[in-house]
Scaffold this motif. Sequence first.
Motif, PDB file in Angstrom:
ATOM      1  N   GLU A  54       0.826  -1.216   0.000  1.00  0.00           N
ATOM      2  CA  GLU A  54       0.000   0.000   0.000  1.00  0.00           C
ATOM      3  C   GLU A  54       0.857   1.261   0.000  1.00  0.00           C
ATOM      4  O   GLU A  54       0.330   2.363   0.169  1.00  0.00           O
ATOM      5  N   LEU A  55       2.166   1.091  -0.172  1.00  0.00           N
ATOM      6  CA  LEU A  55       3.136   2.199  -0.184  1.00  0.00           C
ATOM      7  C   LEU A  55       3.171   2.915   1.151  1.00  0.00           C
ATOM      8  O   LEU A  55       3.324   4.149   1.222  1.00  0.00           O
ATOM      9  N   GLU A  56       3.017   2.131   2.223  1.00  0.00           N
ATOM     10  CA  GLU A  56       3.108   2.657   3.584  1.00  0.00           C
ATOM     11  C   GLU A  56       4.430   2.228   4.200  1.00  0.00           C
ATOM     12  O   GLU A  56       4.836   1.077   4.085  1.00  0.00           O
ATOM     13  N   LEU A  57       5.077   3.180   4.867  1.00  0.00           N
ATOM     14  CA  LEU A  57       6.398   2.941   5.451  1.00  0.00           C
ATOM     15  C   LEU A  57       6.302   2.954   6.973  1.00  0.00           C
ATOM     16  O   LEU A  57       5.760   3.896   7.567  1.00  0.00           O
ATOM     17  N   TYR A  58       6.806   1.876   7.597  1.00  0.00           N
ATOM     18  CA  TYR A  58       6.823   1.749   9.053  1.00  0.00           C
ATOM     19  C   TYR A  58       8.253   1.499   9.513  1.00  0.00           C
ATOM     20  O   TYR A  58       9.040   0.838   8.827  1.00  0.00           O
ATOM     21  N   PHE A  62       4.299   4.242  12.201  1.00  0.00           N
ATOM     22  CA  PHE A  62       3.994   4.735  10.860  1.00  0.00           C
ATOM     23  C   PHE A  62       4.844   5.961  10.553  1.00  0.00           C
ATOM     24  O   PHE A  62       4.937   6.893  11.341  1.00  0.00           O
ATOM     25  N   ARG A  63       5.487   5.944   9.379  1.00  0.00           N
ATOM     26  CA  ARG A  63       6.363   7.047   8.987  1.00  0.00           C
ATOM     27  C   ARG A  63       5.841   7.838   7.777  1.00  0.00           C
ATOM     28  O   ARG A  63       6.242   8.972   7.570  1.00  0.00           O
ATOM     29  N   GLY A  64       4.987   7.239   6.995  1.00  0.00           N
ATOM     30  CA  GLY A  64       4.462   7.984   5.864  1.00  0.00           C
ATOM     31  C   GLY A  64       3.889   7.080   4.788  1.00  0.00           C
ATOM     32  O   GLY A  64       4.155   5.876   4.753  1.00  0.00           O
ATOM     33  N   LYS A  65       3.087   7.684   3.926  1.00  0.00           N
ATOM     34  CA  LYS A  65       2.501   6.976   2.793  1.00  0.00           C
ATOM     35  C   LYS A  65       2.920   7.691   1.513  1.00  0.00           C
ATOM     36  O   LYS A  65       2.764   8.899   1.380  1.00  0.00           O
ATOM     37  N   GLU A 125      10.686  14.360   3.105  1.00  0.00           N
ATOM     38  CA  GLU A 125       9.830  14.780   4.206  1.00  0.00           C
ATOM     39  C   GLU A 125       9.699  13.726   5.299  1.00  0.00           C
ATOM     40  O   GLU A 125       9.255  14.019   6.401  1.00  0.00           O
ATOM     41  N   VAL A 126      10.073  12.494   4.978  1.00  0.00           N
ATOM     42  CA  VAL A 126       9.930  11.394   5.936  1.00  0.00           C
ATOM     43  C   VAL A 126      11.198  11.272   6.772  1.00  0.00           C
ATOM     44  O   VAL A 126      12.300  11.127   6.229  1.00  0.00           O
ATOM     45  N   GLU A 127      11.057  11.346   8.098  1.00  0.00           N
ATOM     46  CA  GLU A 127      12.192  11.164   8.995  1.00  0.00           C
ATOM     47  C   GLU A 127      12.323   9.682   9.326  1.00  0.00           C
ATOM     48  O   GLU A 127      11.412   9.080   9.893  1.00  0.00           O
ATOM     49  N   LEU A 128      13.463   9.113   8.966  1.00  0.00           N
ATOM     50  CA  LEU A 128      13.694   7.679   9.177  1.00  0.00           C
ATOM     51  C   LEU A 128      14.978   7.512   9.968  1.00  0.00           C
ATOM     52  O   LEU A 128      16.077   7.587   9.445  1.00  0.00           O
TER      53      LEU A 128
END
Length: 361
Positions: free
Chosen positions: A332-336, A341-344, A356-359
């Motif tokens: 689903e193009l979701e990042l964990y 949850f970090r972003g879609k 924009e996603v902090e990983l």
Amino acid sequence: MRNMLLYALAVAGAWYMAILFKGKGFLILFMAAVLLPPFFLFMLWECKRKLTCGISLSPSPDGFGEYQVCLNIENKSFFYLAGITAVVVLKHAGNKRVRKARLSGGISAGGDMELKKAVGRLELGVWQAECKSLSCYDCLGLFRLKKKLRLQAQVMVLPSCYETTVRVGVRTKLSLADGGRSHPQLGGDGSTEILRFREYQNGDRLNRVHWKLSARAGELLVAEMGMPIGCNVVVFLDAQPEKMRREGRTAYWEVANSISHGLLEQECPHFLAWKDGKGQRIRRKAVWDVQGLFEFWDEILKSQMERCNFLEEYPQEFRGEPYATGIQWNQELELYCNGNFRGKMEPGKVKGQLLEVELTV
């Protein structure tokens, strides 16, 4: 055929004019016109015999994201070859999609040239380019001789790689467990790999003294050991790409490739893990460097992926191998990251969204 008919009419006209006016000029013109086709045939035959060819595909796309196919031709004859045409067929090794590129040009006597043609944006995977023949033409286009070829080239098209905000802590980079490798710069006490030798200093352990080298050097030398490193980060690829739309599949692999590159830039070795649909088991690839990432792509493109519950199945598949951080990237193009949850992501907007996603791992 059309050119041949026009040429035959011109020859007949020269013959008619030579008879009508009984002029030597028209007679000479007629004789030259009669002898020209055999000369053209000989010229084409000689050029065909002494042509050497090679084919290649650009290893990476140009500034417009397009790949190019190149036909390298060398003419070792003494004749100018006015026309060359060839058709290159590109075939995807996975889905068997086909693209064709028509190349044409001319080549001087004893010269060489490159015929290039853009084939557009290629889909992720291995592409095979093949050229079975090329055609040689004279300057008037009267004759065509075909030269059989067996030219092949292959290129692996990888996903685009974008800048990420991946941040890796020192504890994640360095593992107390035996990871099979040692850090090339950081020293430690838990490794068996020697990093460097130096002179003995007060406080050094005697079991670190290399007695054989010390005897040869005439002074005490201490072996510094490299800090062991292991794959403390696992990227779980939870998807079945065959069931995704092309745009979504492209975005999926772009994010996976960008995260892996980001971890390597932070000197963080990691595992890329996926569920193999054929063997019904979880497989993984340790990525220590860029070469390891290339090996992963070569392996994953031959696999049939399935979805699974990695949080439950991974510890069962690899018992006694804990990890510090688990990054889950799903269909689903979701990042964990560690369950948070970090972003879609959205297809076509991956480049900006990754920034924009902090990983942090």
